[in-house]
Design a protein around this motif. Structure first.
Motif, short mmCIF file in Angstrom:
data_model
loop_
_atom_site.label_atom_id
_atom_site.label_comp_id
_atom_site.label_asym_id
_atom_site.label_seq_id
_atom_site.Cartn_x
_atom_site.Cartn_y
_atom_site.Cartn_z
N HIS A 6 -20.57 -43.95 14.88
CA HIS A 6 -19.89 -42.82 15.51
C HIS A 6 -19.51 -43.10 16.96
CE1 HIS A 6 -24.10 -42.39 16.58
NE2 HIS A 6 -23.70 -41.73 17.65
N VAL A 7 -19.94 -44.23 17.53
CA VAL A 7 -19.70 -44.53 18.94
C VAL A 7 -18.46 -45.40 19.10
CG1 VAL A 7 -20.64 -45.60 21.03
CG2 VAL A 7 -22.15 -44.35 19.47
N GLN A 8 -17.55 -44.98 19.98
CA GLN A 8 -16.33 -45.74 20.26
C GLN A 8 -16.51 -46.67 21.45
OE1 GLN A 8 -12.11 -44.73 22.26
NE2 GLN A 8 -12.69 -43.35 20.63
N HIS A 9 -17.15 -46.20 22.52
CA HIS A 9 -17.30 -46.99 23.74
C HIS A 9 -18.61 -46.59 24.41
CE1 HIS A 9 -14.97 -49.56 26.59
NE2 HIS A 9 -15.92 -49.16 27.41
N ILE A 21 -29.20 -45.32 32.43
CA ILE A 21 -28.38 -44.28 31.80
C ILE A 21 -27.42 -44.96 30.84
CG2 ILE A 21 -26.61 -42.51 32.15
CD1 ILE A 21 -27.72 -42.06 34.94
N THR A 22 -27.26 -44.38 29.67
CA THR A 22 -26.26 -44.84 28.71
C THR A 22 -25.34 -43.66 28.41
OG1 THR A 22 -27.82 -46.38 27.70
CG2 THR A 22 -25.89 -45.79 26.40
N ILE A 23 -24.05 -43.91 28.50
CA ILE A 23 -23.06 -42.88 28.18
C ILE A 23 -22.26 -43.38 26.99
CG2 ILE A 23 -21.10 -41.53 29.00
CD1 ILE A 23 -22.01 -42.19 31.87
N ASP A 24 -22.19 -42.57 25.95
CA ASP A 24 -21.44 -42.93 24.74
C ASP A 24 -20.26 -41.99 24.56
OD1 ASP A 24 -23.19 -44.98 23.95
OD2 ASP A 24 -24.49 -43.58 22.87
N LEU A 25 -19.10 -42.59 24.27
CA LEU A 25 -17.92 -41.83 23.85
C LEU A 25 -17.82 -42.02 22.35
CD1 LEU A 25 -15.29 -40.23 24.38
CD2 LEU A 25 -14.16 -42.44 24.71
N TRP A 26 -17.80 -40.94 21.60
CA TRP A 26 -17.80 -41.03 20.15
C TRP A 26 -16.40 -41.31 19.63
CZ3 TRP A 26 -21.64 -37.04 17.70
CH2 TRP A 26 -22.92 -37.26 18.24
N THR A 27 -16.31 -41.74 18.38
CA THR A 27 -15.03 -42.12 17.78
C THR A 27 -14.09 -40.94 17.59
OG1 THR A 27 -16.01 -41.99 15.58
CG2 THR A 27 -15.91 -44.17 16.61
N TYR A 30 -13.52 -37.33 21.82
CA TYR A 30 -13.79 -36.26 22.77
C TYR A 30 -15.28 -36.02 22.98
CZ TYR A 30 -14.12 -33.19 18.64
OH TYR A 30 -14.45 -32.64 17.44
N SER A 31 -16.15 -36.37 22.03
CA SER A 31 -17.59 -36.13 22.20
C SER A 31 -18.21 -37.19 23.11
CB SER A 31 -18.30 -36.17 20.84
OG SER A 31 -17.85 -35.12 20.02
N VAL A 32 -18.98 -36.72 24.09
CA VAL A 32 -19.65 -37.58 25.06
C VAL A 32 -21.13 -37.24 25.05
CG1 VAL A 32 -19.85 -38.14 27.52
CG2 VAL A 32 -17.59 -37.69 26.52
N THR A 67 -23.55 -51.51 34.98
CA THR A 67 -23.91 -52.89 34.66
C THR A 67 -23.08 -53.45 33.51
OG1 THR A 67 -25.71 -52.11 33.23
CG2 THR A 67 -26.27 -52.72 35.50
N ARG A 68 -22.58 -52.55 32.67
CA ARG A 68 -21.84 -53.02 31.51
C ARG A 68 -21.13 -51.88 30.83
NH1 ARG A 68 -24.84 -55.29 26.38
NH2 ARG A 68 -23.04 -56.05 25.28
N ASP A 69 -19.93 -52.14 30.33
CA ASP A 69 -19.27 -51.19 29.43
C ASP A 69 -18.48 -52.00 28.43
OD1 ASP A 69 -16.05 -50.43 30.00
OD2 ASP A 69 -17.05 -51.53 31.62
N TYR A 70 -18.44 -51.51 27.20
CA TYR A 70 -17.82 -52.28 26.13
C TYR A 70 -17.44 -51.36 24.97
CZ TYR A 70 -22.64 -51.87 24.54
OH TYR A 70 -23.86 -51.37 24.19
N PRO A 71 -16.40 -51.77 24.22
CA PRO A 71 -16.04 -51.01 23.01
C PRO A 71 -17.05 -51.31 21.90
CG PRO A 71 -14.58 -52.88 23.28
CD PRO A 71 -15.47 -52.85 24.49
N VAL A 72 -17.43 -50.29 21.16
CA VAL A 72 -18.34 -50.47 20.03
C VAL A 72 -17.53 -50.42 18.74
CG1 VAL A 72 -20.37 -49.58 18.83
CG2 VAL A 72 -20.24 -49.47 21.33
N ASN A 73 -16.89 -49.31 18.49
CA ASN A 73 -16.02 -49.14 17.33
C ASN A 73 -14.67 -48.63 17.84
OD1 ASN A 73 -17.89 -49.69 15.11
ND2 ASN A 73 -18.96 -47.91 15.88
#
Length: 137
Positions: A6-9, A21-27, A30-32, A67-73
């Protein structure tokens, strides 16, 4: 389904005191969701804009480092290129001429099979010829 389907980034931030801290943007785009830090469990429905314009600046001002950000799905990173733009694997190994029938017309076969072996190959496109050359990857 994995835990992250369900995680986009994802963005990871750390503080000198060891806090993370981890911030997830869902696929759904709009959900954070925020995990860790002062806003642990915070959820928002304003998407990437709230992350980039509010949350990241807020945490960086509080002493956190991104420290890092990356696309997941990430839908954009997984799209297949247009068929016209695709270069077959091993295109540089395409033969100039078929050694069996002397044809110069070849087709790329991503799953060429002969006997027990299967893999990418260049095949002679002449229907009366069965020659194929495996691509060394």
């Amino acid at each position: 389904m994995s835990d992250y389907d369900h995680v986009q980034h994802t963005w990871h931030l750390t503080h000198d005191n060891g806090d993370e801290i981890t911030i997830d943007l869902w696929t759904d785009d709009y959900s954070v969701r925020v995990d860790g830090g002062p806003d642990d469990g915070h959820e928002d429905e304003r998407g990437r804009d709230v992350i980039e314009q509010q949350l990241l600046p807020k945490y960086i001002a509080a002493g956190y480092r991104l420290t890092r950000d990356y696309p997941v799905n990430d839908r954009e990173s997984h799209e297949e290129p247009a068929e016209d733009d695709q270069q077959p694997e091993g295109a540089d190994q395409k033969p100039d001429q078929c050694p069996q029938c002397a044809s110069t017309d070849f087709e790329y076969a991503p799953n060429y099979t002969r006997g027990w072996r299967e893999g990418p190959a260049w095949r002679c496109a002449d229907p009366s010829c069965s020659w194929g050359q495996w691509i060394v990857v």
